[in-house]
Design a protein around this motif. Sequence first.
Motif, PDB file in Angstrom:
ATOM      1  N   UNK A 312       0.833  -1.191   0.000  1.00 24.97           N
ATOM      2  CA  UNK A 312       0.000   0.000   0.000  1.00 24.97           C
ATOM      3  C   UNK A 312       0.871   1.244   0.000  1.00 24.97           C
ATOM      4  N   UNK A 313       0.467   2.220  -0.765  1.00 27.07           N
ATOM      5  CA  UNK A 313       1.162   3.512  -0.754  1.00 27.07           C
ATOM      6  C   UNK A 313       0.492   4.482   0.205  1.00 27.07           C
ATOM      7  N   UNK A 314      -0.623   4.053   0.832  1.00 27.14           N
ATOM      8  CA  UNK A 314      -1.418   4.966   1.624  1.00 27.14           C
ATOM      9  C   UNK A 314      -0.676   5.596   2.776  1.00 27.14           C
ATOM     10  N   UNK A 315      -0.086   4.775   3.650  1.00 26.92           N
ATOM     11  CA  UNK A 315       0.588   5.312   4.830  1.00 26.92           C
ATOM     12  C   UNK A 315       1.841   6.077   4.454  1.00 26.92           C
ATOM     13  N   UNK A 316       2.573   5.631   3.435  1.00 32.57           N
ATOM     14  CA  UNK A 316       3.773   6.350   2.984  1.00 32.57           C
ATOM     15  C   UNK A 316       3.394   7.749   2.508  1.00 32.57           C
ATOM     16  N   UNK A 317       2.389   7.834   1.660  1.00 35.82           N
ATOM     17  CA  UNK A 317       1.982   9.137   1.130  1.00 35.82           C
ATOM     18  C   UNK A 317       1.434  10.038   2.222  1.00 35.82           C
ATOM     19  N   UNK A 318       0.618   9.500   3.121  1.00 38.46           N
ATOM     20  CA  UNK A 318       0.093  10.312   4.216  1.00 38.46           C
ATOM     21  C   UNK A 318       1.215  10.822   5.102  1.00 38.46           C
ATOM     22  N   UNK A 319       2.186   9.967   5.409  1.00 39.16           N
ATOM     23  CA  UNK A 319       3.323  10.399   6.224  1.00 39.16           C
ATOM     24  C   UNK A 319       4.107  11.494   5.532  1.00 39.16           C
ATOM     25  N   UNK A 322       1.895  14.832   5.643  1.00 37.89           N
ATOM     26  CA  UNK A 322       1.938  15.428   6.980  1.00 37.89           C
ATOM     27  C   UNK A 322       3.350  15.878   7.339  1.00 37.89           C
ATOM     28  N   UNK A 323       4.367  15.131   6.890  1.00 31.09           N
ATOM     29  CA  UNK A 323       5.746  15.524   7.155  1.00 31.09           C
ATOM     30  C   UNK A 323       6.117  16.835   6.502  1.00 31.09           C
ATOM     31  N   UNK A 524      -7.510  13.771   8.736  1.00 32.02           N
ATOM     32  CA  UNK A 524      -6.467  13.876   9.763  1.00 32.02           C
ATOM     33  C   UNK A 524      -6.129  15.332  10.063  1.00 32.02           C
ATOM     34  N   UNK A 525      -5.997  16.150   9.036  1.00 26.06           N
ATOM     35  CA  UNK A 525      -5.732  17.574   9.267  1.00 26.06           C
ATOM     36  C   UNK A 525      -6.900  18.196  10.022  1.00 26.06           C
ATOM     37  N   UNK A 526      -8.109  17.797   9.676  1.00 27.93           N
ATOM     38  CA  UNK A 526      -9.285  18.329  10.352  1.00 27.93           C
ATOM     39  C   UNK A 526      -9.290  18.061  11.839  1.00 27.93           C
ATOM     40  N   UNK A 527      -8.966  16.840  12.237  1.00 24.94           N
ATOM     41  CA  UNK A 527      -9.023  16.507  13.662  1.00 24.94           C
ATOM     42  C   UNK A 527      -7.747  16.891  14.394  1.00 24.94           C
ATOM     43  N   UNK A 528      -6.588  16.728  13.772  1.00 22.69           N
ATOM     44  CA  UNK A 528      -5.319  16.939  14.464  1.00 22.69           C
ATOM     45  C   UNK A 528      -4.852  18.389  14.438  1.00 22.69           C
ATOM     46  N   UNK A 529      -5.130  19.119  13.368  1.00 19.94           N
ATOM     47  CA  UNK A 529      -4.682  20.511  13.246  1.00 19.94           C
ATOM     48  C   UNK A 529      -5.786  21.514  13.533  1.00 19.94           C
TER      49      UNK A 529
END
Length: 606
Positions: A312-319, A322-323, A524-529
């Motif tokens: 999966x590329x999902x977690x790599x791309x999300x990281x 966000x990075x 994730x941006x909505x809840x975390x930021x």
Amino acid sequence: MPKNCQTIFTIAALCSLLLGCASPEPFRYQALPPKVALPPAPEGSSGWQDKPGWRAKNFMVAAANPLAADAGRQILRAGGSAVDAAIAIQMVLTLVEPQSSGIGGGAFMLHDDGKTVLAYDGRETAPQAADAALFLHPDGKPLPFVTAAVGGRSVGVPGVLRMLALAHQQHGKLPWATLFEPAIALAEQGFPISPRLHTLLQQDLALGSQSLLAQDGFAREYFYTSAGAPKAVGTILKNPLLATTLRHLARQGADYFYTGALASAIVQKVRQHPTNPGVLAEADLRQYQAKIRPALCHDYRQYRICGMPPPSSGAVALAQILGVLEHTDIARYRPEQGNAGEWLLHPQAVHLYSEAARLAYADRGQHVADPDFVRVPVAGLLDKNYLARRAQLLGERSMVKANPGVPPGVSMSWAPDRSPELPSTSHLSVVDQFGQAVSMTTTIEAAWGSKLMLGGFLLNNQLTDFSFVSQENGVPVANRLEPGKRPRSSMAPTLVYDREQKTLLFALGSPGGSAIINYVGKTLVGVLDWGLDVQQAINLPNFGSRNGPTELEKGRAPEALIEALRARGHSVNIIDQTSGLQGIQREAGGWFAGADPRREGVAMGE
């Protein structure tokens, strides 16, 4: 059904539930491919239905259909684990949401047992007889997507049952057979066709003079009237063939699917397709193995975020997204609510996020594939110094098209990937009373998969997630088709933790093809930021870029936002963005869950 797990499925109840509701090593760049249109949403829109969010104290399940969510709740109520509930949900989804997932497909599942987060890989694999020419004309040109996808040619070895059986062996609490009983009861007694299921049947019919799905005799008889029209909303569908299949699976375990009569029938269906036969063999099914991989975890501000590693590329791309955003002030640009309660995005927030996404999608297309076949530089792609350098590419104006970067650890070049990637997927999130959690995204690839039906379920067309071309100018594509290989995915089941306390805060994910990454990233941006609750974050208009135009959700993009982005150099594309986010959030005294108003999912708990 055991006394402690009785579930009454009356037709009236079903209708009520469903209808109411460092310096890098040398690297050689390849030219980017010619500009092509990005793929549309794998599943069409079926309207918007406001969701309130749901609260529970002890356990919670969020799934894409009320009947599936109810099955999960019943299993948890009977003392089942999060994995148990996920199995029951998947069996019901096979029945009530067949266009999106099922036992003929594959899945990725993150599991937290309170101590360790593991990634269960049930992704389909390519048959041993598959080769690089599978999706090419004799002249070497790629086949059109529909030509490739519809029929036996595109069917990969289904993996979801092997994955679920492996997870149940390690984390199940109730007997395997018990978990099939809700789906068997529904298949025998029937369930009402939901508005979304009917709408998607209509959309398939609108693709041509005849429904592609209806070309399969089993599917035609099941889904359509004798006149060829999709059966009406509320029509009770009974699926005795699936009930029989599920009974065998309940008694004999996953082996029933991968060996014996059913395996032979699957292979026959694939290889004897009259116009587009495939190469799947019984040995491919017999030899399939689900895999357990370490979860891919990274830090973002005060949070620890875990997801699926390659393929999966999902977690790599999300990281990566966000990075990069960690070097920006995106938290300042919280959306506001208009007079009618609608969410109004700040242009600078969309600008920053879309630019970060361009960079991530560029790297994704260049570097990510099945790690059992390709050395994926995950550590380099997530290297803090590398991401800081990538973040320096963000400016006041859009870069329009990002080039892939040169992360530490890269020792060879790959050609850019041109896989169409149109996965039709579903997502479920579960937290149980034992401190365990599941975030699982499941798929049969395109809507209705390969359009082949047997045993009451549809077969996937997952092989079309590989690049149709294996090389560009003599340089291989990382995500090229090879025997036994798993195609790259964008699925992004996610678990979020407090970095210091190590407490689970969120479980979430979404369907949506290659746009999954942006759907989950937005949330994730909505809840975390921005400090929104999970339902509010899901409700935000979808937006982002897949290293093409900046995409805004149709009907939810004010002209002022469009013009502000164009003033920053963005090419803006207004499109349907049919996410299907399901999220569960920890709150004082229990759990709060959200479901995507763009689909028919709900959350249930106690």
